[in-house]
Scaffold this motif. Structure first.
Motif, PDB file in Angstrom:
ATOM      1  N   ASP A 616       0.656  -1.173   0.093  1.00 34.21           N
ATOM      2  CA  ASP A 616      -0.052  -0.068  -0.052  1.00 34.21           C
ATOM      3  C   ASP A 616       0.854   1.254  -0.020  1.00 34.21           C
ATOM      4  N   SER A 617       1.858   1.184   0.215  1.00 33.18           N
ATOM      5  CA  SER A 617       2.755   2.163   0.299  1.00 33.18           C
ATOM      6  C   SER A 617       3.581   2.725  -1.072  1.00 33.18           C
ATOM      7  N   TYR A 618       3.322   1.701  -1.871  1.00 40.88           N
ATOM      8  CA  TYR A 618       4.099   1.781  -3.321  1.00 40.88           C
ATOM      9  C   TYR A 618       3.105   2.700  -4.301  1.00 40.88           C
ATOM     10  N   HIS A 619       3.661   3.319  -5.240  1.00 40.57           N
ATOM     11  CA  HIS A 619       3.035   3.980  -6.101  1.00 40.57           C
ATOM     12  C   HIS A 619       2.311   2.802  -7.098  1.00 40.57           C
ATOM     13  N   ALA A 620       1.396   3.158  -7.891  1.00 43.08           N
ATOM     14  CA  ALA A 620       0.567   2.160  -8.710  1.00 43.08           C
ATOM     15  C   ALA A 620       1.651   1.477  -9.847  1.00 43.08           C
ATOM     16  N   VAL A 621       2.725   2.549 -10.005  1.00 39.31           N
ATOM     17  CA  VAL A 621       3.458   1.943 -11.343  1.00 39.31           C
ATOM     18  C   VAL A 621       4.385   0.714 -10.655  1.00 39.31           C
ATOM     19  N   THR A 622       4.914   1.009  -9.563  1.00 35.44           N
ATOM     20  CA  THR A 622       5.678   0.074  -8.719  1.00 35.44           C
ATOM     21  C   THR A 622       4.931  -1.310  -8.367  1.00 35.44           C
ATOM     22  N   ARG A 623       3.477  -0.959  -7.803  1.00 34.15           N
ATOM     23  CA  ARG A 623       2.826  -1.998  -7.412  1.00 34.15           C
ATOM     24  C   ARG A 623       2.482  -2.925  -8.584  1.00 34.15           C
ATOM     25  N   ALA A 624       2.223  -2.214  -9.688  1.00 31.68           N
ATOM     26  CA  ALA A 624       1.656  -3.221 -10.781  1.00 31.68           C
ATOM     27  C   ALA A 624       2.687  -4.150 -11.070  1.00 31.68           C
ATOM     28  N   GLY A 625       4.087  -3.795 -11.232  1.00 29.93           N
ATOM     29  CA  GLY A 625       5.146  -4.386 -11.432  1.00 29.93           C
ATOM     30  C   GLY A 625       5.160  -5.752 -10.510  1.00 29.93           C
TER      31      GLY A 625
END
Length: 635
Positions: A616-625
């Motif tokens: 939950d602390s990651y941006h969507a770009v990082t989270r998606a990967g």
């Protein structure tokens, strides 16, 4: 990496005073600051629903409120529309936007429909508006709380720990989650904004701030910004938080949280010198100011070249400016990427590859040839490593990606693009090459471009004979996979000392002395080339001798953690967990989770435990990967 300034006159935009429809008929405009739409087949963007040959957005005026309690952005977007005389509708991009009303400039309601959401890829849905003669459209709307372009941080997620924070990241097609417009790099738009935020937060954007913030008397302030040069819409960006500013020169400076500002300033204090070096190479900096903001560590990229306000990760701060190639890179985008932009994302190398070459030239001018050659050698190694992994003829290893294969990582768009430019320079000489590249920027300023366009330009303005054209292998470089045989390889002596140390370590386990006197590039070269299979004892000895776990350079620390985790080195797990909990840069986060997931019963439980805490602390770009990594395991 841009600065916007008032444009008195731009001669190079004479050809941009009209835009073209699909049949090539000119459509007159009211302003010289309207960029053309490319209409050749390779310039058609399949990531947008827009039909710019029929009706296009030329200017966006935002009037938005930032609501940190509900984590929503809402207000109005007023769009200036340029349409063919018989155009009945305009099509915009939207991904989750909640439309309240749409009217024309006189407040008359316009009919609209929101289409079906695409199943994947983030394309969203088409927002189709019936024009009924309107040249100005006012859209009242709210962006969803989970808008992928926006990351809302609680006070606890900031360095100061007292106030919330918000930043946006629009590349490639995320800005449609908070701005209703035609979200395509080939549809350049000017823009302005009025943003309100609660006191005492400051707001910055990728446009020039207009005066001091206005106190609204209700605990909020309004900030105004203008970008009077047409930019691709992914470059509209904002950040809001407890931030302060410090000048690094008459037209440069840095924003950061107060507790970070001293370190940030010391790291970027030579930015004015970088700008001057860039101008000496390829002409005037055309954006007015060049400011930067060092964001909280959850920012997913190393840097983002938003005009007049480069967004930077704090992970580049090493205390010795050894990672300032990042600043040079984002600055170089002010020419390649912001001034001349890929019309479609399949030609992303036009932004990143040309910029990576330009970056290296700035580094050479400011920091010296040795450092530039070493950084070029690291880039070349990335190309070779990638081609060895995927195959020299793999789809996606051509610079131009025509949709037949997914582009294979940054080693192609960034590094192969860099070495294409480097090869041309070495073949024709710097003087000729620099003259060509400068005219490329001048003649295509504030316009979109394609691989075919730069290929034709090279044939016309650089190549002097059919024999030279054959030697340069232009078509092979741009349109064919792999690495052409004429590549100008880096100086083999660039890392002679380091490569000897690698050989000594691989042969007899000799750990190099003088490690702290090595440059960051030399340390990275060593860690990236030593044998990958290490015992716990060998890793402990390496760490004890070189102090790898205590390095202040996150690039070096990442390579150490990657090596340690790949060898199931238990003492590195707590530090890796701390690293992954505090840093959201995708370049570091995804590979470390991938290494853990590759370690089977040892690594997978560690990866899943850490990710459950950090996701939950990651941006969507990082989270998606990382989500894709986890999904592969479950599948």
């Amino acid at each position: 990496m841009y600065r916007a300034a008032t444009l008195a006159a731009i001669a190079v935009l004479a050809s941009a005073c009209t835009t073209m429809d699909a049949e090539g008929d000119a459509m007159p405009t009211d302003t010289a600051m309207v960029s053309p739409i490319l209409t050749t087949p390779e310039a058609v963007d399949d990531q947008t629903y827009a039909q710019p040959q029929v009706a296009r957005v030329t200017h966006v005026a935002l009037d938005l409120d930032l609501d940190f309690d509900s984590q929503r952005v809402g207000g109005t977007a007023t769009l200036d529309v340029l349409a063919k005389p018989d155009a009945e509708k305009i099509v915009l991009d939207s991904n989750g936007l909640m439309i309240r009303s749409i009217t024309d400039g006189q407040g008359r309601a316009l009919k609209y429909t929101m289409g079906t959401m695409a199943n994947e890829g983030g394309k969203g849905a088409p927002l189709t508006i019936m024009l009924d003669g309107a040249k100005k459209i006012v859209i009242a709307y709210d962006a969803p709380a989970d808008a992928e372009a926006l990351q809302w941080l609680t006070p606890e997620q900031t360095a100061g720990g007292k106030y919330p924070y918000l930043f946006s990241q629009g590349q490639a097609i995320l800005n449609r989650t908070w701005i209703p417009t035609q979200d395509s790099p080939g549809i350049r738009q000017t823009w302005e904004a009025r943003i309100t935020a609660p006191k005492p937060l400051d707001v910055v954007m990728s446009g020039v701030r207009q005066g001091e913030p206005e106190d609204l008397g209700n605990g909020r302030r309004a900030f105004r910004f203008v970008m009077d040069k047409p930019v691709p819409p992914y470059l509209i960006a904002l950040a809001a938080g407890d931030i302060d500013f410090r000048a690094t020169g008459p037209r440069t400076g840095v924003w950061a949280e107060p507790s970070t500002l001293d370190r940030a300033y010391n790291e970027v204090a030579d930015t004015e010198q970088l700008v001057e070096a860039a101008e000496e190479l390829y002409g005037d900096y055309r954006w007015g100011r060049y400011d930067m903001i060092v964001l909280p560590p959850s920012f997913p990229y190393g840097g983002m070249e938003n005009p007049v306000m480069t967004f930077l990760t704090p992970t580049f701060i090493a205390g010795d400016r050894s990672n300032n190639g990042l600043v040079a890179h984002e600055l170089a985008h002010s020419w390649s990427g912001n001034l001349v932009t890929n019309a479609v994302w399949g030609d992303g190398w036009l932004n990143e590859g040309v910029t990576s070459y330009f970056e290296n030239r700035i580094v050479e001018k400011v920091y010296g040839k040795k450092r530039a050659e070493q950084e070029a050698a690291l880039a070349y190694a990335n190309i070779i490593e990638t081609l060895n992994e995927v195959g020299a003829d793999a789809p996606g290893t051509a610079l131009h990606n025509d949709g037949d294969g997914e582009l294979i990582g940054s080693a192609i768009a960034y590094d192969k693009g860099h070495f294409f430019m480097r090869t041309l320079e070495r073949a024709v000489g710097r003087e000729r090459f620099d003259a060509w590249l400068r005219q490329w920027f001048d003649n295509h300023a504030f316009q979109p471009a394609t691989s075919q366009l730069i290929y034709d330009d090279l044939r016309t303005n650089l190549v002097r004979s059919p024999e030279e054209a054959k030697q340069l292998m232009l078509h092979e470089w741009i349109f064919e996979p792999g690495l052409p045989s004429n590549v100008a390889k880096p100086d083999p002596q660039a890392f002679a000392t380091v490569d000897a140390a690698v050989a000594a370590y691989a042969g007899s386990g000799t750990i190099p002395t003088g490690w702290n006197d090595w440059s960051a590039a030399e340390q990275m070269r060593f860690l990236d080339n030593i044998p990958k299979q290490r015992t716990a004892a060998q890793l402990a000895a390496l760490n004890d001798a070189l102090g790898l776990a205590d390095t202040g350079n996150n690039e070096v620390l990442f390579l150490w953690l990657e090596l340690a985790l790949a060898n199931r080195y238990d003492p590195a797990v707590p530090q890796a967990e701390t690293f992954l909990s505090e840093i959201g840069r995708a370049k570091f986060v995804r590979p470390l989770f991938a290494v853990l997931m590759d370690q089977g019963d040892w690594g997978k439980p560690i990866a899943k435990r850490i990710y459950a805490k950090t996701r939950d602390s990651y941006h969507a770009v990082t989270r998606a990967g990382v989500d894709r990594l986890m999904a592969k395991d479950e599948g």
